[in-house]
Design a protein around this motif. Structure first.
Motif, PDB file in Angstrom:
ATOM      1  N   UNK A  41       0.865  -0.965   0.092  1.00 49.61           N
ATOM      2  CA  UNK A  41      -0.088  -0.197   0.267  1.00 49.61           C
ATOM      3  C   UNK A  41       0.983   1.314   0.061  1.00 49.61           C
ATOM      4  N   UNK A  42       0.420   2.170  -0.782  1.00 49.82           N
ATOM      5  CA  UNK A  42       1.285   3.623  -0.765  1.00 49.82           C
ATOM      6  C   UNK A  42       1.141   4.380   0.346  1.00 49.82           C
ATOM      7  N   UNK A  43       2.207   4.920   1.034  1.00 49.37           N
ATOM      8  CA  UNK A  43       2.165   5.861   2.272  1.00 49.37           C
ATOM      9  C   UNK A  43       3.304   6.867   1.670  1.00 49.37           C
ATOM     10  N   UNK A  44       2.820   8.238   2.274  1.00 51.51           N
ATOM     11  CA  UNK A  44       3.950   9.198   2.279  1.00 51.51           C
ATOM     12  C   UNK A  44       5.274   9.125   2.590  1.00 51.51           C
ATOM     13  N   UNK A  45       6.332   9.341   1.793  1.00 55.00           N
ATOM     14  CA  UNK A  45       7.726   8.800   2.407  1.00 55.00           C
ATOM     15  C   UNK A  45       7.873  10.040   3.728  1.00 55.00           C
ATOM     16  N   UNK A  46       7.205  10.974   3.622  1.00 63.24           N
ATOM     17  CA  UNK A  46       7.338  11.593   4.917  1.00 63.24           C
ATOM     18  C   UNK A  46       6.148  12.370   5.279  1.00 63.24           C
ATOM     19  N   UNK A  47       5.707  12.846   6.718  1.00 63.31           N
ATOM     20  CA  UNK A  47       4.520  13.203   6.826  1.00 63.31           C
ATOM     21  C   UNK A  47       4.787  14.925   6.991  1.00 63.31           C
ATOM     22  N   UNK A  48       3.787  15.486   6.879  1.00 59.69           N
ATOM     23  CA  UNK A  48       3.999  17.048   7.251  1.00 59.69           C
ATOM     24  C   UNK A  48       3.733  17.053   8.724  1.00 59.69           C
ATOM     25  N   UNK A  49       4.739  17.963   9.405  1.00 59.61           N
ATOM     26  CA  UNK A  49       4.610  18.436  10.813  1.00 59.61           C
ATOM     27  C   UNK A  49       4.056  19.610  11.004  1.00 59.61           C
ATOM     28  N   UNK A  50       3.091  19.787  11.946  1.00 62.34           N
ATOM     29  CA  UNK A  50       2.532  21.111  12.496  1.00 62.34           C
ATOM     30  C   UNK A  50       2.889  21.322  13.995  1.00 62.34           C
ATOM     31  N   UNK A  51       3.276  22.506  14.295  1.00 62.37           N
ATOM     32  CA  UNK A  51       3.665  22.766  15.554  1.00 62.37           C
ATOM     33  C   UNK A  51       2.315  23.033  16.188  1.00 62.37           C
ATOM     34  N   UNK A  52       2.445  22.999  17.794  1.00 62.45           N
ATOM     35  CA  UNK A  52       1.278  23.464  18.291  1.00 62.45           C
ATOM     36  C   UNK A  52       0.781  24.774  18.231  1.00 62.45           C
ATOM     37  N   UNK A  53       1.802  25.785  17.892  1.00 61.41           N
ATOM     38  CA  UNK A  53       1.303  27.149  17.653  1.00 61.41           C
ATOM     39  C   UNK A  53       0.511  27.280  16.285  1.00 61.41           C
ATOM     40  N   UNK A  54       0.953  26.489  15.332  1.00 64.35           N
ATOM     41  CA  UNK A  54       0.225  26.496  14.045  1.00 64.35           C
ATOM     42  C   UNK A  54      -1.097  25.997  14.226  1.00 64.35           C
ATOM     43  N   UNK A  55      -1.332  24.825  14.753  1.00 61.73           N
ATOM     44  CA  UNK A  55      -2.431  23.993  15.109  1.00 61.73           C
ATOM     45  C   UNK A  55      -3.491  24.890  15.944  1.00 61.73           C
TER      46      UNK A  55
END
Ligand SMILES: *Cc1c(COP(=O)(O)O)cnc(C)c1O
Length: 477
Positions: A41-55
Motif C-alpha cells: 500500500x502506498x504511504x507518504x515518504x514523509x508526513x507534514x509536521x505542524x507545531x502546536x502554535x500552528x494548530x
C-alpha cells in the motif's frame, strides 16, 4: 502555506510502497493507483509536521478552510493552491449541517462526532466526495477518461456514486448483490440519474460481485484501449488523507491542541482510525485511539494479544464492519517495523499461511497509542437502548460499538473521549428497532422523498462476461 514535503533533492516527496519494491509515485499518480505493483500500500515518504502554535492558530477555521491546511502539503505542487481551495470548497456543499462534522455531548468528557451529515449518511462521504473531485480535476488536465468499478454491500457504493455523479471524465459501475442490500442503501445508489452512473444488480452474493471486480482488475483487456480502470476502495491514499481532517477539527473544538484528546473509532478495514494515527504523527496531541470492532474481531485479537489468526466472517448488526482481514493495518505495521519493506513482505506471507505474530517491539509500539475492544450484537443493542434512554439520542449500530468500546477501555476520565459516529441510524432500522425504538427512524428531511424517487438499475446474471459486456456498452462519450 503549510510545511512542504520536500525531499533532500528539493523535489516533492513521493509516495512509497509498504513492501519496498515498487516505484515511488507523486500525488497525482497515487490518486490513480490502487495497490502498488509489489502488493503493498502506498504511504507518504514523509508526513507534514505542524507545531502546536500552528494548530492552535486554526481554532476558528471553518471545516473546509481547515481541510485545505491539512491536505495541501500532501498534494503540494500537483494541484495549484487556488484550484485545490476551489475543489475543497465544493467538496462539502452537499453536507447538510453547517459545521460539516458536529459534536454531540453524551456526558462529561464524553462526545460523539457526527460524520454522517453527508449525502449518503455515512462517514465515507468525507473521503469519496473529495476523491471524485480530485480525480475529475486531474483527468481533465490529462485529457483522460476512466472507468471506476466497485462492488458494494451498501455504504461504499452509494458514497462512491454520490462522489462521482458530477464528474465528466468518469464512468462508474457499481455491482451490488440483487435483493440483498437494504432498501435505503439500494435507493441511495439507484436514484442517482446522471448518465455516468451505472448500477448493476447481480444475481449472486457480495462475494460473487467482489470476485468479478477482482477478475476485471486482473485482466483489463475487455476495456477499450483508452480507458484506464480505477479503484476507489479504502486502500486509496486520497481517501485516508481526507479523513485526517476531522480529527483535527474535533480536537480544536474541544480545547486542543492545548489539551490532549482520545478517540474511539468503529473499525473494519482500519482506514478511518489509521487517519487518526496520522493526525497524531503530524502533531495533534492524541492520548489514545480505541479500535472498536464488532464480533469480527481480528484487530482486537491482534492488538490485545498478538493473535492474527483468521476466523470466519460473522454477519452482524453493524455490517459495514464485517471483515475478515483489515487491509490498512499493513500501513501501521510498516511504521512499527521502522519502514522495513522486506520485513512487511515477509509478515504478509506469514499472514496468508495464518501463522503471523508480530515482534515484541512492534507489538509494544502499537500498544502505546492504541487499545481495542470487541462488542457483540447484544451489547450493541443494549448501548443503543441505554444512550436513547439517558440522552434521547439515537445511535446507529456502528457508532454504538464505538461508544461501548470507549466506555470499556478508556484510559483517562479527565480528557475528552470522542466516538466517531460513522452512520445515521436511519440506515440501520433493524438494529435500532431491536433496541426498542418504536418505529423505523426517520430519514433526514432532505431525503424524505427517497422512497418516491425514480430508480434505475440493471439486473444481470452472475456472469463475468455479461457484466463486462454491459460495462463496455454503457461507457458514455
Ligand atoms: C466503512 C465503515 C466503517 C469502517 O471503517 P474502516 O475505515 O473500514 O475501518 C465503520 N462504520 C461505517 C458505517 C462504515 O461505513
Amino acid at each position: 502555506m503549510g510545511p512542504r514535503l520536500r525531499g533532500d533533492d528539493g523535489f516533492i516527496v513521493k509516495y512509497i510502497s509498504t513492501r519496498g519494491q515498487a516505484p515511488a509515485l507523486n500525488f497525482e499518480e497515487v490518486l490513480l493507483t490502487g495497490l502498488a505493483p509489489d502488493g503493498g500500500l502506498y504511504v507518504p515518504e514523509q508526513l507534514p509536521q505542524f507545531s502546536r502554535e500552528e494548530i492552535a492558530s486554526w481554532a476558528s477555521l471553518a471545516y473546509n478552510e481547515l481541510a485545505f491546511k491539512i491536505v495541501q502539503p500532501f498534494i503540494d505542487d500537483c494541484i495549484p493552491a487556488d484550484d485545490l481551495k476551489a475543489i475543497i470548497d465544493e467538496t462539502y456543499v452537499d453536507f447538510r449541517h453547517p459545521s460539516i462534522a458536529p459534536l454531540v455531548q453524551l456526558d462529561t468528557n464524553e462526545w460523539v462526532l457526527e460524520l454522517f451529515q453527508g449525502p449518503t449518511l455515512a462517514f465515507k462521504d468525507f473521503a469519496l466526495q473529495l476523491l471524485g473531485r480530485l480525480l475529475d480535476y486531474v483527468l481533465e488536465r490529462r485529457h483522460q477518461k476512466v472507468v471506476i468499478m466497485g462492488a458494494t454491500s451498501g455504504d461504499t457504493g452509494s458514497a462512491a456514486i454520490q462522489g462521482c455523479k458530477r464528474c465528466n471524465n468518469i464512468d462508474i459501475f457499481i455491482l451490488h448483490p440483487y435483493q440483498r442490500v437494504s432498501e435505503v442503501q439500494r435507493r441511495q445508489m439507484t436514484t442517482v440519474m446522471n448518465d455516468n452512473i451505472h448500477n448493476l444488480a447481480v444475481e449472486g452474493n457480495f462475494d460473487d460481485c467482489q470476485a468479478m471486480i477482482k477478475a476485471s482488475f486482473n485482466d483489463k483487456s475487455f476495456l477499450p484501449e483508452d480507458r484506464q480502470l480505477v479503484a476507489v476502495n479504502s486502500i486509496n491514499w486520497a481517501r485516508i488523507m481526507a479523513q485526517i481532517v476531522y480529527y483535527f477539527y474535533a480536537a480544536l473544538a474541544l480545547g486542543g491542541p492545548h489539551r490532549p484528546i482520545a478517540f474511539s473509532v468503529p473499525t473494519g478495514n482500519f482506514g478511518d482510525i489509521y487517519a487518526g494515527y496520522l493526525a497524531s504523527k503530524m502533531g495533534l496531541p492524541i492520548d489514545q485511539l480505541i479500535i472498536a470492532t464488532n464480533s469480527n474481531d481480528v484487530l482486537h485479537r491482534c492488538v490485545s494479544r498478538n493473535d492474527f489468526s483468521r476466523h470466519e466472517l460473522a454477519h452482524t448488526l453493524s455490517p459495514s464492519m464485517d471483515i475478515v482481514v483489515s487491509s490498512n493495518f499493513e500501513r501501521l505495521l510498516f511504521d512499527c517495523y521502522d519502514r522495513d519493506g522486506a520485513a512487511i513482505t515477509e509478515l504478509m506471507k506469514q499472514l496468508e499461511s495464518d501463522k503471523l505474530s508480530i515482534s515484541d517491539k512492534a507489538f509494544n509500539s502499537v500498544r502505546q497509542l492504541f487499545d481495542s475492544h470487541t462488542v457483540d450484537d447484544q451489547a450493541t443493542v443494549a448501548t443503543i437502548a441505554d444512550v436513547y434512554d439517558k440522552n434521547g439520542y439515537l445511535l446507529d449500530p456502528h457508532s454504538a460499538v464505538g461508544v461501548e468500546s470507549a466506555r470499556a477501555v478508556r484510559r483517562r476520565k479527565d480528557i475528552p473521549m470522542v466516538t466517531l459516529a460513522t452512520a445515521h441510524p436511519a440506515k440501520f432500522p433493524e438494529a435500532v428497532m431491536k433496541a426498542g425504538y418504536p418505529h423505523e427512524p426517520d430519514l433526514p428531511h432532505h431525503m424524505e422523498d427517497l422512497f418516491e424517487r425514480e430508480e434505475r438499475y440493471q439486473v444481470l446474471p452472475n456472469d463475468l462476461q455479461a457484466i463486462q459486456e454491459f460495462v463496455v456498452k454503457n461507457i458514455t462519450s
